[in-house]
Each structure stands twice: as C-alpha cells, then as structure tokens.
Design an enzyme around this catalytic site. Structure first.
Site, PDB file in Angstrom:
ATOM      1  CD  GLU A 110      -2.112   1.426   2.894  1.00 51.87           C
ATOM      2  OE1 GLU A 110      -2.372   2.581   3.285  1.00 51.87           O
ATOM      3  OE2 GLU A 110      -2.169   0.417   3.630  1.00 51.87           O
ATOM      4  CG  ASP A 127       0.162   7.109  -1.280  1.00 51.64           C
ATOM      5  OD1 ASP A 127      -1.006   7.499  -1.455  1.00 51.64           O
ATOM      6  OD2 ASP A 127       1.087   7.870  -0.919  1.00 51.64           O
ATOM      7  CG  ASP A 132      -5.677   1.357   3.113  1.00 55.11           C
ATOM      8  OD1 ASP A 132      -5.612   2.501   2.617  1.00 55.11           O
ATOM      9  OD2 ASP A 132      -5.808   1.148   4.329  1.00 55.11           O
ATOM     10  CD  GLU A 178      -3.166   4.183  -1.671  1.00 54.26           C
ATOM     11  OE1 GLU A 178      -3.128   5.397  -1.914  1.00 54.26           O
ATOM     12  OE2 GLU A 178      -2.920   3.709  -0.534  1.00 54.26           O
TER      13      GLU A 178
END
Length: 224
Positions: A39, A43, A111, A114
């Site tokens: 995650e 991002d 999450d 990502e």
C-alpha cells in the site's frame, strides 16, 4: 485469482505479488505478511502516474493541479475504483474483520487498491502500472469541465454559492440508523438556514456529498 486477473486486465508473472496485495493484516500474523507495505509503495506509484497524466493534459497552475490530483487519489475515489473491479470479493480477511463488514469498508478497499497498483508495478514495471491506473481516470475533458471533480459535489456547490457573497451554506446531520459498524447517515444542506437538498451515506461525509448533489441537481446543474 485468474478471474480477478481478467477483471483488471493484467496477468501476473509472479502471483505472489497479487497474493500479498489481497491479504489484509487481519488475515495473517504480523503486518509484514499483509498488504500494508505494498500500500505504501502503491500510493507513491499512483501519485506519479496521476501527476504525469495531469501535467501533460492540463495547462493550469500548480495549485490547481495539486487540487485535482488530491481528488483523483483520495480515499473516496479509490474506494469507487475498487468497487468497479469488485476488489472486496477477493480480499483475504480475518474472521473478526469479515464479520464486521470489512469486505465493504472504504479504508480497506482503498488501501487494497493501492496495494494492487504496487503489485502490478513490481511485477510488470511502471508502464504496466500506469496502464492500470489510467484505465480508471476520467477523460481529461470531463475533468476540465469541473462537472466532476470526481463527485466532489460539496466543492462544486460551494463554488456556485460563492458567486453571491451574501449567501452561505452549512450541513446538518439529521438522522443516524443502523448498528455501529454499519451506520447510515442522513444530511441536509442549508442555504441561509433553508434546506435545499438532502442525502444519505455510510459516513457523514458521504451523506453531505449526497445532499450537495441533490441541491445542485435541483438548481439545474448536471451531476451525473
């Protein structure tokens, strides 16, 4: 697993990346075996891909680019993207998280989305990750129109109201129903104390957005 690969239109050379991306920390002993590190990476990859897309497509000041990017990569938007690929159905959850609605929880889905970006990046490189991310981006003309910006109806309504400085709006939560882990909120948006729209959602923020959307629609603005 292969069904999900068909859905996202990417076939992994190393499925271990995808396995990790779909594993929530509640399912395993220790966060090292969950998707949390992916995650973190996803991002950053997402930010780079979206930043490049906007930079090359929009001739607007840096501040405007930053604002648009924030809307495109926020939790609410990633949650919508995750639902488009039915991501919740493929996440591995612990029994406790499963029983309390984790499979549809916004933060978990955002999450995991990502994490999937990171998994594709590690497996196929930036080009593959970019292709995946850009498949969710709205057409640049739609972004320019600000009709969107990705369903941020509160901002759009605020911009409309600000054309008349003497006017002001506020939001009020008028009702809450359901159990603690699965509540539904109802909100009203008030213009100078008078209700001009109402809506419901699984969070106060969603309810306020729904109320703003109804207000814009009643005022004659296109919202879909």
């Amino acid at each position: 697993m292969s069904d999900f690969e068909k859905t996202i239109r990417y076939t992994f050379k190393n499925r271990a990346y995808l396995e990790r991306a779909l594993t929530h920390s509640s399912y395993v002993n220790g966060k090292q075996n969950s998707n949390e590190r992916l995650e973190f990476l996803g991002d950053s990859v997402l930010s780079v891909v979206v930043s490049k897309y906007l930079f090359l497509s929009l001739d607007v000041p840096e501040g405007r680019l930053t604002k648009i990017r924030a809307k495109l990569v926020c939790e609410d938007t990633l949650y919508k993207f995750a639902k488009r690929i039915d991501l919740g159905a493929h996440i591995k959850l612990g029994k406790g998280e499963e029983s309390t609605g984790g499979r549809t929880r916004k933060s978990i889905l955002a999450d995991a989305f990502e994490a999937v970006i990171a998994a594709i990046y590690l497996d196929g490189g930036l080009e593959a990750a970019s292709e995946f991310v850009l498949g969710f981006m709205p057409p640049i003309e739609q972004i320019k129109s600000a009709k969107l910006i990705l369903g941020d109806y509160k901002t759009s309504l605020q911009e409309v109201i600000q054309q008349n400085p003497e006017e002001h709006i506020e939001y009020m939560i008028t009702d809450e129903t359901g159990k603690a882990h699965n509540r539904t909120f109802t909100a009203q948006v008030l213009l100078n104390g008078q209700a001009i729209g109402s809506g419901s959602g699984q969070s106060k923020k969603e309810a306020e957005q729904a109320a703003a959307k109804e207000a814009l629609s009643l005022m004659g603005y296109e919202t879909d």
